[in-house]
Design a protein around this motif. Structure first.
Motif, short mmCIF file in Angstrom:
data_model
loop_
_atom_site.label_atom_id
_atom_site.label_comp_id
_atom_site.label_asym_id
_atom_site.label_seq_id
_atom_site.Cartn_x
_atom_site.Cartn_y
_atom_site.Cartn_z
N GLY A 289 84.15 64.82 59.20
CA GLY A 289 84.73 66.15 59.29
C GLY A 289 83.73 67.24 59.58
N TYR A 290 82.51 66.85 59.87
CA TYR A 290 81.43 67.82 60.07
C TYR A 290 80.98 67.89 61.52
N SER A 291 80.43 66.79 62.03
CA SER A 291 79.76 66.83 63.33
C SER A 291 80.73 67.09 64.47
N THR A 292 81.90 66.46 64.44
CA THR A 292 82.83 66.59 65.57
C THR A 292 83.38 68.01 65.68
N ILE A 293 83.75 68.60 64.54
CA ILE A 293 84.34 69.94 64.56
C ILE A 293 83.30 70.98 64.91
N SER A 294 82.10 70.87 64.36
CA SER A 294 81.07 71.86 64.67
C SER A 294 80.67 71.80 66.15
N THR A 295 80.67 70.61 66.73
CA THR A 295 80.38 70.49 68.16
C THR A 295 81.43 71.23 68.99
N THR A 296 82.69 71.07 68.65
CA THR A 296 83.76 71.72 69.40
C THR A 296 83.69 73.24 69.26
N MET A 297 83.41 73.73 68.07
CA MET A 297 83.25 75.18 67.88
C MET A 297 82.11 75.73 68.74
N THR A 298 81.00 75.02 68.74
CA THR A 298 79.83 75.48 69.47
C THR A 298 80.10 75.58 70.96
N PHE A 299 80.70 74.55 71.53
CA PHE A 299 80.92 74.55 72.98
C PHE A 299 82.10 75.43 73.38
N PHE A 300 82.99 75.73 72.45
CA PHE A 300 83.97 76.78 72.71
C PHE A 300 83.24 78.10 72.98
N MET A 301 82.26 78.43 72.14
CA MET A 301 81.50 79.67 72.33
C MET A 301 80.77 79.67 73.67
N LYS A 302 80.29 78.51 74.08
CA LYS A 302 79.57 78.44 75.35
C LYS A 302 80.51 78.68 76.53
N TYR A 303 81.56 77.88 76.62
CA TYR A 303 82.41 77.95 77.81
C TYR A 303 83.21 79.24 77.88
N VAL A 304 83.69 79.73 76.76
CA VAL A 304 84.44 80.98 76.77
C VAL A 304 83.50 82.15 77.05
N GLY A 305 82.27 82.06 76.55
CA GLY A 305 81.29 83.10 76.85
C GLY A 305 80.92 83.17 78.32
N LEU A 306 81.04 82.04 79.00
CA LEU A 306 80.71 81.99 80.43
C LEU A 306 81.90 82.34 81.32
N ARG A 423 95.61 53.96 64.37
CA ARG A 423 94.33 54.53 64.00
C ARG A 423 94.11 55.92 64.60
N LEU A 424 95.21 56.60 64.90
CA LEU A 424 95.09 58.01 65.27
C LEU A 424 94.33 58.73 64.17
N CYS A 425 93.35 59.53 64.55
CA CYS A 425 92.50 60.20 63.57
C CYS A 425 93.35 60.94 62.53
N PRO A 426 93.26 60.57 61.24
CA PRO A 426 94.08 61.24 60.23
C PRO A 426 93.72 62.71 60.06
N GLY A 427 92.51 63.08 60.51
CA GLY A 427 92.08 64.46 60.37
C GLY A 427 92.38 65.35 61.56
N LYS A 428 93.27 64.88 62.46
CA LYS A 428 93.56 65.66 63.66
C LYS A 428 94.07 67.06 63.33
N GLU A 429 95.05 67.17 62.44
CA GLU A 429 95.60 68.47 62.11
C GLU A 429 94.59 69.34 61.36
N ALA A 431 91.38 69.24 61.81
CA ALA A 431 90.45 69.73 62.84
C ALA A 431 91.07 70.89 63.61
N ARG A 432 92.36 70.78 63.92
CA ARG A 432 93.03 71.86 64.66
C ARG A 432 93.02 73.15 63.85
N LEU A 433 93.28 73.06 62.56
CA LEU A 433 93.24 74.25 61.72
C LEU A 433 91.85 74.86 61.69
N ALA A 434 90.84 74.01 61.54
CA ALA A 434 89.47 74.52 61.42
C ALA A 434 89.03 75.24 62.68
N VAL A 435 89.27 74.64 63.85
CA VAL A 435 88.77 75.26 65.07
C VAL A 435 89.57 76.50 65.44
#
Length: 476
Positions: A289-306, A423-429, A431-435
């Motif tokens: 619940g740490y690395s995947t979500i933080s990666t998505t947040m970071t690259f959101f800032m990159k692509y939207v900033g560009l 085996r759909l990721c149980p944390g999908k929802e 992750a959606r809330l967090a991002v």
């Protein structure tokens, strides 16, 4: 005749290489089976180096062109492995979980997370039953449970963005995204009201994330050695948290988090999970619940900033939600349904920079796919790299274009960032809330510019901007 030490060493090395070569030739001798095309690479290491240190889409794409667009064999992380490709491969995989194959963790993960080791014992089987009972049955990750957590998530995200970036003009995004993500995970999974207790161990979580996909070399200075030390430090802290949680439960505190339920739920025989096992399971959940979500947040800032026009659409969508609220009112479940464009943007971020490249399975029985037989005991690697950057499914795949996700344009099984099937990721929802909570709070406060649009991205399995993604902030 006496051998000197050097001669003896040369003799031993040559002997070992010959033994390895013979074993390598015999091991893959299945004269009665039509095996998938491909190469097992070098003795011992196979194609692990190319897999770990080349871009995943290149590793997969080159072999799909060379061997087959449907399936190929390789040897990675010590395992004979097949990669089943494309949307048809995704569908086949998701439809046959627990029938033809089951979950498998590579050996580096097994070494770091002792509860992931594949050798079944009475203790590990009981622990697995408890883990499933805790996570699946109470429905911690279901919308009806998450809806109660969303306001807390919103408030924590507001506070962390404010305390970290207030009054600053240039900031590294990745450090904040990691702090936010780990703080939320500690609050949700562990029920810690002061998540900075675990958040201060953020660098340890980075080391574990890198070590999960590395060569097992437990010598000082290596990636795996650092990961092992990090796991020991986190385990020690978690054991202390578990002790405190047990004391709180004994005094009548309600069990409102995953850790509490893991402590109090027993297996069918009435046995409770040992503390060491609980610590290991919780460490695995925190890392996931740490690395995947933080990666998505970071690259959101990159692509939207560009892309200022995309930023403007996200900003207008989020401000419409904000303007409908009273002062101090936090996000609710209905608000998430109004963030359609923001979620499309996040999906495009995950397409270009997958937070999870793929996962492994172990083959339970011989089966046939695309005219080839995959033997029992081999491993299967599922990866998003066979579709995400394929122009057949995503025209101009290098272009950042959230409109791909509007309407019904998407072909089935071409975009599967959270896996699928049983085996759909149980944390999908979760992750959606967090991002989306992060998006809501960051665009309300700031517009930003990416300082180095060409900043190198390191760590292909877990992508990270080399300098942390520096941005220049403009407060609204």
């Amino acid at each position: 005749m006496e051998f000197d030490l050097l001669s003896l060493l040369v003799f031993l090395i040559i002997s070992l290489l010959l033994i390895a070569l013979i074993r390598n030739l015999r091991r893959y001798d299945h004269p009665n089976l039509k095996l998938p095309p491909g190469s097992f690479g070098w003795p011992f290491i196979g194609e692990t180096i190319e897999f770990l240190f080349g871009k995943p889409e290149n590793f997969v794409g080159e072999r799909m062109k060379r061997y087959s667009p449907d399936i190929f064999k390789t040897k990675i992380l010590g395992e004979k492995t097949v990669v089943i490709c494309g949307p048809n491969g995704h569908k086949f995989l998701f439809s046959n979980e627990q029938k033809l194959f089951t979950a498998f963790r590579p050996h580096p993960m097994q070494r770091l997370f002792r509860s992931y080791r594949t050798k079944a014992t009475a203790v590990t089987v009981a622990a697995a039953e408890v883990e499933t009972k805790v996570i699946r049955t109470p429905g911690f990750f279901k919308p009806e449970a998450l809806v109660r957590y969303l306001p807390k998530m919103d408030a924590m995200t507001q506070q962390l963005i404010g305390s970290s970036w207030y009054g600053k003009s240039e900031v590294p995004v990745h450090s904040l995204s990691k702090t936010i993500t780990l703080s939320l995970a500690c609050r949700f999974f562990l029920g810690i009201d002061h998540p900075e207790r675990i958040a201060r161990l953020v660098e340890h979580f980075d080391d574990i994330t890198n070590g999960m996909h590395s060569i097992i070399s437990n010598f000082p200075g290596t990636i795996f050695y650092r990961a092992t030390k990090a796991a020991e430090a986190i385990r020690k802290e978690l054991r202390a948290v578990i002790g405190e949680k047990k004391a709180a439960i004994a005094s009548g505190a309600p069990a409102m988090d995953i850790l509490s339920h893991m402590i109090i739920v027993s297996d069918p025989t009435g046995k409770f999970m040992p503390e060491a096992e609980i610590a290991d399971k919780m460490m695995g959940l925190l890392v996931a619940g740490y690395s995947t979500i933080s990666t998505t947040m970071t690259f959101f800032m990159k692509y939207v900033g560009l892309h200022p026009t995309i930023y403007q659409r996200v900003y207008l969508e989020q401000m419409e939600i904000s303007n409908d609220k009273k002062d101090g009112e936090l996000l609710n479940w209905d608000d998430l349904g109004k963030m359609k464009y923001s979620w499309n943007v996040m999906c495009e971020v995950m397409r270009l920079v997958p937070p999870l490249q793929g996962t492994f399975r172990e083959v339970l029985v011989d089966f046939t796919y695309a005219g080839y037989t995959i033997p029992k005991g081999w491993k299967l690697y599922w990866t998003v790299s066979t579709t995400n950057m394929n122009p057949e499914y995503f025209p101009n795949p290098e272009k950042f274009d959230p409109s791909r996700f509007e309407g019904d344009k998407m072909q089935p099984y071409t975009f599967t960032p959270f896996g699928g099937g049983p085996r759909l990721c149980p944390g999908k929802e979760y992750a959606r809330l967090a991002v989306l909570s992060f998006v809501h709070n960051v665009v309300k406060r700031y517009k930003w510019e990416v300082m180095d649009p060409l900043e190198k991205v390191v760590g292909d399995m877990m992508p990270t901007p080399e300098k942390g993604l520096l941005v220049h902030l403009h407060a609204h």
